[in-house]
Scaffold this motif. Structure first.
Motif, PDB file in Angstrom:
ATOM      1  N   ARG A 124      -0.555 -44.325  11.415  1.00 33.20           N
ATOM      2  CA  ARG A 124       0.630 -44.232  12.218  1.00 33.20           C
ATOM      3  C   ARG A 124       1.143 -42.711  12.006  1.00 33.20           C
ATOM      4  NH1 ARG A 124       6.163 -45.446  10.594  1.00 33.20           N
ATOM      5  NH2 ARG A 124       7.354 -46.156  12.552  1.00 33.20           N
ATOM      6  N   GLU A 125       1.511 -42.276  12.986  1.00 35.98           N
ATOM      7  CA  GLU A 125       2.041 -40.903  12.974  1.00 35.98           C
ATOM      8  C   GLU A 125       3.314 -40.639  14.168  1.00 35.98           C
ATOM      9  OE1 GLU A 125       0.394 -36.220  13.044  1.00 35.98           O
ATOM     10  OE2 GLU A 125      -0.848 -37.888  13.807  1.00 35.98           O
ATOM     11  N   PRO A 126       4.331 -41.289  13.861  1.00 30.92           N
ATOM     12  CA  PRO A 126       5.558 -41.514  14.719  1.00 30.92           C
ATOM     13  C   PRO A 126       6.039 -39.920  15.270  1.00 30.92           C
ATOM     14  CG  PRO A 126       6.307 -41.871  12.578  1.00 30.92           C
ATOM     15  CD  PRO A 126       4.770 -41.852  12.532  1.00 30.92           C
ATOM     16  N   GLN A 127       5.881 -38.843  14.596  1.00 34.14           N
ATOM     17  CA  GLN A 127       6.089 -37.522  15.201  1.00 34.14           C
ATOM     18  C   GLN A 127       5.008 -37.011  15.821  1.00 34.14           C
ATOM     19  OE1 GLN A 127       9.857 -37.150  12.145  1.00 34.14           O
ATOM     20  NE2 GLN A 127       8.985 -35.294  13.096  1.00 34.14           N
ATOM     21  N   ASN A 128       4.015 -37.540  16.257  1.00 36.74           N
ATOM     22  CA  ASN A 128       2.818 -37.205  16.988  1.00 36.74           C
ATOM     23  C   ASN A 128       3.246 -37.355  18.394  1.00 36.74           C
ATOM     24  OD1 ASN A 128       0.370 -36.493  18.605  1.00 36.74           O
ATOM     25  ND2 ASN A 128      -0.835 -37.155  16.932  1.00 36.74           N
ATOM     26  N   LEU A 129       3.680 -36.369  19.218  1.00 40.32           N
ATOM     27  CA  LEU A 129       4.283 -36.589  20.638  1.00 40.32           C
ATOM     28  C   LEU A 129       3.275 -36.412  21.549  1.00 40.32           C
ATOM     29  CD1 LEU A 129       7.949 -35.073  19.845  1.00 40.32           C
ATOM     30  CD2 LEU A 129       6.944 -37.459  19.386  1.00 40.32           C
ATOM     31  N   GLY A 130       2.269 -35.813  21.478  1.00 33.74           N
ATOM     32  CA  GLY A 130       1.285 -35.588  22.714  1.00 33.74           C
ATOM     33  C   GLY A 130       1.852 -34.790  23.639  1.00 33.74           C
ATOM     34  N   THR A 131       1.736 -35.187  25.135  1.00 32.68           N
ATOM     35  CA  THR A 131       2.611 -34.327  25.928  1.00 32.68           C
ATOM     36  C   THR A 131       3.825 -34.662  26.125  1.00 32.68           C
ATOM     37  OG1 THR A 131       0.578 -34.420  27.240  1.00 32.68           O
ATOM     38  CG2 THR A 131       2.478 -34.055  28.560  1.00 32.68           C
ATOM     39  N   VAL A 132       4.788 -33.712  25.935  1.00 31.99           N
ATOM     40  CA  VAL A 132       6.288 -34.028  25.962  1.00 31.99           C
ATOM     41  C   VAL A 132       6.663 -33.727  27.386  1.00 31.99           C
ATOM     42  CG1 VAL A 132       8.580 -33.173  25.331  1.00 31.99           C
ATOM     43  CG2 VAL A 132       6.629 -33.017  23.834  1.00 31.99           C
ATOM     44  N   ASN A 133       7.155 -34.897  28.051  1.00 32.55           N
ATOM     45  CA  ASN A 133       7.392 -35.095  29.519  1.00 32.55           C
ATOM     46  C   ASN A 133       8.780 -34.914  29.870  1.00 32.55           C
ATOM     47  OD1 ASN A 133       4.765 -35.286  30.325  1.00 32.55           O
ATOM     48  ND2 ASN A 133       4.666 -37.582  30.131  1.00 32.55           N
ATOM     49  N   TYR A 134       9.740 -35.469  29.171  1.00 31.91           N
ATOM     50  CA  TYR A 134      11.129 -35.536  29.377  1.00 31.91           C
ATOM     51  C   TYR A 134      11.793 -35.500  28.118  1.00 31.91           C
ATOM     52  CZ  TYR A 134      10.344 -37.820  34.125  1.00 31.91           C
ATOM     53  OH  TYR A 134       9.673 -38.336  35.134  1.00 31.91           O
ATOM     54  N   ILE A 135      13.080 -34.766  28.110  1.00 29.91           N
ATOM     55  CA  ILE A 135      13.759 -34.682  26.932  1.00 29.91           C
ATOM     56  C   ILE A 135      15.200 -34.618  27.268  1.00 29.91           C
ATOM     57  CG2 ILE A 135      12.109 -33.588  25.449  1.00 29.91           C
ATOM     58  CD1 ILE A 135      13.813 -30.966  25.764  1.00 29.91           C
ATOM     59  N   GLY A 136      16.336 -34.967  26.351  1.00 34.36           N
ATOM     60  CA  GLY A 136      17.670 -35.210  26.496  1.00 34.36           C
ATOM     61  C   GLY A 136      18.329 -35.602  25.209  1.00 34.36           C
ATOM     62  N   GLY A 448      10.770 -28.615  24.670  1.00 40.05           N
ATOM     63  CA  GLY A 448       9.459 -29.504  24.765  1.00 40.05           C
ATOM     64  C   GLY A 448       8.622 -28.781  25.650  1.00 40.05           C
ATOM     65  N   GLY A 449       7.211 -28.555  25.252  1.00 36.31           N
ATOM     66  CA  GLY A 449       6.082 -28.081  25.960  1.00 36.31           C
ATOM     67  C   GLY A 449       4.791 -28.639  25.593  1.00 36.31           C
ATOM     68  N   ASN A 450       3.915 -28.618  26.495  1.00 32.19           N
ATOM     69  CA  ASN A 450       2.546 -28.973  26.009  1.00 32.19           C
ATOM     70  C   ASN A 450       1.496 -28.045  26.688  1.00 32.19           C
ATOM     71  OD1 ASN A 450       3.248 -30.065  28.772  1.00 32.19           O
ATOM     72  ND2 ASN A 450       1.263 -30.363  28.573  1.00 32.19           N
ATOM     73  N   TYR A 451       0.271 -28.168  26.138  1.00 29.69           N
ATOM     74  CA  TYR A 451      -0.923 -27.606  26.707  1.00 29.69           C
ATOM     75  C   TYR A 451      -1.875 -28.730  26.773  1.00 29.69           C
ATOM     76  CZ  TYR A 451      -4.797 -24.486  27.770  1.00 29.69           C
ATOM     77  OH  TYR A 451      -5.836 -23.742  28.024  1.00 29.69           O
ATOM     78  N   GLY A 452      -2.236 -29.184  28.107  1.00 25.22           N
ATOM     79  CA  GLY A 452      -3.365 -30.143  28.331  1.00 25.22           C
ATOM     80  C   GLY A 452      -2.520 -31.409  27.902  1.00 25.22           C
ATOM     81  N   ASP A 453      -3.041 -32.182  26.985  1.00 27.67           N
ATOM     82  CA  ASP A 453      -2.659 -33.608  26.594  1.00 27.67           C
ATOM     83  C   ASP A 453      -2.314 -33.360  25.041  1.00 27.67           C
ATOM     84  OD1 ASP A 453      -4.931 -33.259  24.980  1.00 27.67           O
ATOM     85  OD2 ASP A 453      -5.598 -35.242  25.605  1.00 27.67           O
ATOM     86  N   GLY A 479      -4.750 -36.287  15.887  1.00 21.23           N
ATOM     87  CA  GLY A 479      -5.044 -35.959  17.127  1.00 21.23           C
ATOM     88  C   GLY A 479      -4.388 -36.994  18.112  1.00 21.23           C
ATOM     89  N   ALA A 480      -5.175 -37.525  19.050  1.00 16.68           N
ATOM     90  CA  ALA A 480      -4.210 -37.866  20.144  1.00 16.68           C
ATOM     91  C   ALA A 480      -4.147 -39.323  19.870  1.00 16.68           C
ATOM     92  CB  ALA A 480      -5.348 -37.714  21.450  1.00 16.68           C
ATOM     93  N   LEU A 481      -4.485 -40.017  18.702  1.00 15.27           N
ATOM     94  CA  LEU A 481      -4.185 -41.290  18.451  1.00 15.27           C
ATOM     95  C   LEU A 481      -4.591 -42.197  19.656  1.00 15.27           C
ATOM     96  CD1 LEU A 481      -0.670 -40.627  16.902  1.00 15.27           C
ATOM     97  CD2 LEU A 481      -2.588 -41.422  15.505  1.00 15.27           C
ATOM     98  N   LYS A 482      -5.988 -42.063  19.995  1.00 18.57           N
ATOM     99  CA  LYS A 482      -6.271 -42.748  21.008  1.00 18.57           C
ATOM    100  C   LYS A 482      -6.537 -44.246  20.507  1.00 18.57           C
ATOM    101  CE  LYS A 482      -8.940 -39.129  22.839  1.00 18.57           C
ATOM    102  NZ  LYS A 482     -10.377 -38.458  23.244  1.00 18.57           N
ATOM    103  N   MET A 483      -6.985 -44.537  19.208  1.00 13.21           N
ATOM    104  CA  MET A 483      -7.399 -45.743  18.632  1.00 13.21           C
ATOM    105  C   MET A 483      -8.513 -46.304  19.391  1.00 13.21           C
ATOM    106  SD  MET A 483      -5.279 -46.086  15.945  1.00 13.21           S
ATOM    107  CE  MET A 483      -5.424 -44.367  15.669  1.00 13.21           C
ATOM    108  N   MET A 484      -9.650 -45.603  19.470  1.00 15.71           N
ATOM    109  CA  MET A 484     -10.726 -46.329  20.444  1.00 15.71           C
ATOM    110  C   MET A 484     -11.898 -46.400  19.339  1.00 15.71           C
ATOM    111  SD  MET A 484     -10.456 -46.706  23.712  1.00 15.71           S
ATOM    112  CE  MET A 484     -12.191 -46.629  23.824  1.00 15.71           C
ATOM    113  N   ASP A 485     -12.818 -47.156  19.921  1.00 16.98           N
ATOM    114  CA  ASP A 485     -14.066 -47.161  19.272  1.00 16.98           C
ATOM    115  C   ASP A 485     -13.912 -47.672  17.494  1.00 16.98           C
ATOM    116  OD1 ASP A 485     -16.992 -46.950  19.074  1.00 16.98           O
ATOM    117  OD2 ASP A 485     -17.027 -44.829  18.520  1.00 16.98           O
ATOM    118  N   LEU A 486     -13.292 -48.721  17.248  1.00 15.33           N
ATOM    119  CA  LEU A 486     -13.004 -49.262  16.244  1.00 15.33           C
ATOM    120  C   LEU A 486     -14.561 -50.137  15.762  1.00 15.33           C
ATOM    121  CD1 LEU A 486     -11.057 -50.272  13.929  1.00 15.33           C
ATOM    122  CD2 LEU A 486     -10.380 -52.278  15.273  1.00 15.33           C
ATOM    123  N   SER A 487     -14.761 -49.769  14.696  1.00 18.53           N
ATOM    124  CA  SER A 487     -15.935 -50.417  14.207  1.00 18.53           C
ATOM    125  C   SER A 487     -16.107 -50.807  12.688  1.00 18.53           C
ATOM    126  CB  SER A 487     -17.257 -49.442  14.495  1.00 18.53           C
ATOM    127  OG  SER A 487     -17.304 -48.248  13.875  1.00 18.53           O
TER     128      SER A 487
END
Length: 866
Positions: A124-136, A448-453, A479-487
């Motif tokens: 869990r990483e609640p401050q991993n924001l990925g792409t910041v789209n809107y702020i206020g 807020g800004g981003n580069y790619g995702d 990273g992107a916290l995709k949570m994919m490919d669980l095995s």
């Protein structure tokens, strides 16, 4: 062979859960005891009512050596269970997979009534924001951020709104909505009730959306308008306004208002729409509006509106132009030079608007939109004004890829007091967005800004004559916290998940670490083998099956050999068609016909590779699964389990879940390993391009094989249903989601089969894990809806003094309850589940976390084995 299909509709599952709750817990009428019977041992017991049972053989240290049987007692229990409540189970003295059990002493553990309890959140990483789209910034200096994270395929990132404290620490999640709200607070989001609580319904798989009208979506690098009442308003694609309360409720009834210009307008992907709440909270000011002539999001904004609009709340319709014009431009007290930029109210009855073409900031009277003044400001972008001091702040586009944060003395007789260069390691087309907090001293500014995702959220303080140090607030550990490919590799109890960086968890030690995998290609799936090796199936041209050591480095299949073998992998950024048989470590791949390329969307067959990487020749184990097939998985007896977008005729998801949900449901199918020599297969209609003949010779089916008349569910346009047949499957169980044939099948869900043959599968639309035995009897389900703050006993609480959400403290009163604590095991987008003997592991793509649930039983007894 018996032909059966199973029908776990919403009502049926609800009845199962209710029956279990109303009935007394299962118990032993006769406790287990073991007796010798010739060369075998019989484990005997009786139970008080119909229930599921699991029988383990353990050594002296409590390690499971044999998963003897598990299933639901009743009319159709899996052998060697017998019909009825009294049982006598033989054990032949062997361990799993026919191996010697070794020396005793041994004991039998008999468990009744499988269940699950919250254990912990592992990733869990609640401050991993990925792409910041809107702020206020809202009342009390709370920062709200709408961001997207977990992008796997094109346009598929989850989007979340979260609140952050003034120091930048995470406070709570606003969207998707938290538990504790009432249905009437969420009616405009299209919720239903499950287990007595409101839960969202699926609006679109692409983007993982629970809200209508493109849900979160919208322009990138835009602002949130936050009223003094705490209502958060922002612009959606098509130009309509969304609104949520700071607690996640919908303040105006519907989530989205009507289209501002009476119909949906084509908006640009890089279009930046600035929104500011009026001083009284009764309206929103909008700039940056316009539309594209083309429908694609990459189209240029070729119809900009050089005007400032006011939209009344709560109606959110009929925008009024208060300054400028829809088309005409100018540089006087009536016109703007072009598309206006940022806006801000100064707390003194004025609205400031960026007019970058005219190199000025225009000041309007809020009351009537009349011109009150202006000041020179080159490259004005985002704007803020301190209501106490009158100081004005803006981000300035200084040209040549240079941006600055600038402070002015005020808008009357404006003097530049301070400037801070901003880093430009973000997208060229989407410059920094700025939000200001004047709730306390010193003023705080958020960028807020981003580069790619991948994104950035920066915090800086106004220190009077200068700005302080820029501090990065967001983190990026996983990273992107995709949570994919669980095995999972069950013998060593090691769990793997792709989060953007591969994460490994060792159950026995509790060690969580990151693992660097070296597959042939970045788009790959990984599966662990029982000897500690790893396999990686890469989507490339041609595709490759690579063998890796325990540290993720390439490992030759045989002495002097190479680590890669060629295999065809059709269209998939994250393949879901690799499995390992735990009895011998052989790898299995669902492969299209020879000559297929990575862009083909054709049916697949199951092929086998031995420990030296050689193809095991012979009949296809399963012929003609679709392009969205998941699997294979295996039980200890070698039975093969897959999931596909097919169902028995007459089955559908409950209508209250919605049409979108219906197309995400598929079925789990069980095939005997002997079926392949008899022509077991799925017979599909020829529905190009999503399902079509794979070019392989059609095996002649043995007349003794059972046939299930089925329906294929192909999502194409409005959806297409067509007849199909399942030949040779022992059963087909409907209820796994999501699995569907979209333009991208990368995120189809993953299920698991334990050594007993119990199947644990995601039921994404109902936020739960379903469990069936190897005869497809429904054991039950566990889990429910919750957002990222729902963590059972670890859930945050609402501070009695401040009313803010915070982590629980050791000195909190024992009766301080968290509104987020129920359900105990909570998910928002259950993409995968795997199990060991002790725990279930759940991958949640919207909450961006991996959590574990302890497998428990209502009753357990242990007896010695003679």
């Amino acid at each position: 062979m018996t032909l059966r299909t199973t029908l776990p509709t919403l009502l049926l599952l609800s009845c199962v859960a209710a029956h279990a709750a109303d009935s007394p817990a299962p118990d032993f009428a006769k406790k287990p005891h073991a007796v010798k019977d010739g060369g075998k041992v019989l484990i005997r017991f009786a139970v008080t009512r119909e229930t599921d049972v699991a029988v383990y053989i353990e050594d002296a240290q409590g390690k499971v050596v044999r998963h003897l049987v598990a299933g639901v007692l009743g009319k159709n229990p899996p052998p060697p269970l017998a019909p009825g409540l009294e049982q006598s189970i033989p054990w032949d003295g062997l361990a799993d997979y026919g191996k010697p059990a070794g020396n005793g002493p041994f004991k039998a553990r008999v468990a009744l009534g499988l269940g699950a309890k919250y254990d912990q959140v592992l990733v869990r990483e609640p401050q991993n924001l990925g792409t910041v789209n809107y702020i206020g910034v809202g009342p009390g200096g709370v920062l709200y951020v709408l961001y997207s994270l977990g992008n796997v395929g094109p346009s598929w990132p989850s989007q979340t709104m979260a609140a952050f404290n003034r120091d930048g620490t995470y406070q709570r999640t606003i969207m998707p909505f938290p538990n504790g709200l009432k249905p009437e607070q969420l009616g405009g989001a299209g919720v239903i009730e499950l287990d007595g609580r409101p839960v969202p319904t699926l609006k679109s798989v692409a983007g993982r959306r629970f809200y209508p009208s493109n849900g979160f979506g919208g322009s990138r690098k835009s602002t949130l308008a936050i009223t003094k009442q705490g209502q958060i308003v922002y612009c959606l694609p098509g130009l309509r306004l969304a609104a949520v309360d700071a607690n996640g409720a919908l303040p105006f009834g519907a989530f989205d208002g009507p289209y501002l210009f009476e119909k949906s307008m084509h908006t640009a992907g890089t279009q930046r729409i600035f929104a500011t709440a009026s001083s009284d909270g009764g309206a929103v000011y909008l700039t940056g509006l316009g539309h594209c002539s083309k429908t694609i999001s990459a189209a240029k904004l070729d119809n900009p509106y050089p005007a400032v609009f006011r939209v009344k709340l709560p109606t959110r319709d009929k925008p009024e132009i208060i300054f400028g014009d829809m088309k005409a431009t100018g540089s006087d007290e009536k016109r703007l030079g072009g598309l206006p930029t940022g806006t801000a109210v100064d707390g003194q009855g004025h609205l400031l608007v960026g007019d970058s073409v005219n190199k000025r900031v225009v000041v309007l009277n809020e009351k009537d939109g009349s011109f009150a003044g202006s000041f020179a400001a080159e490259g004005a972008d985002a704007i803020a004004a301190d209501p106490k001091t009158g100081a004005v702040y803006l981000t300035r586009n200084a040209g040549d890829r240079k941006f600055e944060l600038v402070k002015y003395s005020g808008w009357k007789d404006a003097k530049e007091l301070a400037a801070l260069p901003l880093p430009m390691d973000i997208d060229r087309e989407n410059p920094w967005m700025m939000a200001a907090d004047f709730s306390a001293q010193p003023p705080v500014f958020w960028l807020g800004g981003n580069y790619g995702d991948r994104g950035k959220l920066l915090r800086v303080e106004d220190q009077g004559a200068k700005f302080g140090e820029l501090k990065k607030i967001n983190t990026d550990e996983f990273g992107a916290l995709k949570m994919m490919d669980l095995s999972v590799e069950r013998r060593s109890r090691t769990v793997y998940v792709e989060s953007g960086r591969r994460v490994r968890f060792r159950e026995d030690t509790g060690e969580l670490s990151q693992l660097g995998i070296q597959p042939f290609h970045g788009s790959h799936q990984m599966a662990p083998a029982p000897d500690g090796s790893l396999y990686a199936l890469s989507w490339s041209e041609p595709g490759r099956l690579r063998k890796l050591d325990a540290d993720g480095k390439p490992k030759p299949w045989s002495e002097g050999g190479k680590p890669d073998v060629n295999v065809i992998v059709s269209m998939n950024l994250t393949p879901h068609t690799l499995g390992v048989r735990p009895s011998d470590g052989h790898a299995f791949v669902m492969e299209p016909a020879p000559g297929t390329t990575s862009n083909n969307r054709v049916n697949k067959r199951l092929v086998e590779f031995d420990l030296e990487g050689k193809r095991v020749e012979g009949d296809s184990l399963i012929w003609c699964a679709s392009d969205s097939v998941i699997g294979p998985r295996f039980d200890a007896a070698g039975n093969i389990y897959i999931a596909d977008q097919v169902r028995a005729k007459g089955l559908a998801a409950p209508p209250e879940l919605g049409k979108e949900a219906d197309y995400t449901y598929g079925s789990i199918l069980k095939f005997s390993p002997k079926t392949s020599v008899k022509g077991g297969r799925i017979v599909w209609p020829n529905q190009d391009p999503l399902v079509k003949d794979n070019g392989l010779p059609v095996p002649k089916a043995d007349a003794s094989l059972p046939v299930i008349e089925a329906l294929s569910m192909i999502q194409k346009g409005d959806g297409l249903k067509a007849d199909a047949q399942v030949v040779g499957a022992e059963w087909m169980h409907f209820g796994l989601s999501h699995i569907d044939l979209l333009y991208c099948n990368c995120e189809t869900s993953r299920f698991d089969v334990d050594e007993f043959g119990r199947v644990f599968y995601p039921d994404l639309c109902r936020f739960r894990v379903g469990v069936i035995d190897t005869n497809a009897n429904q054991i039950g389900h566990f889990g429910g809806y919750g957002n990222a703050d729902s963590m059972g006993p670890d859930s945050p609480v609402i501070d009695p003094q401040t009313g803010t959400v915070r982590p629980r403290r050791a000195d909190d009163p024992k009766d301080l309850k968290s509104p987020f604590a129920e359900p105990e095991i909570a998910v928002a987008w259950l993409n995968a589940v795997v199990v060991t003997d002790r725990f279930a592991y759940l991958a949640d793509m919207v909450n961006r976390r991996l959590l574990s649930a302890k497998l428990v039983y209502a009753a357990e007894e242990i007896c010695p084995v003679p």
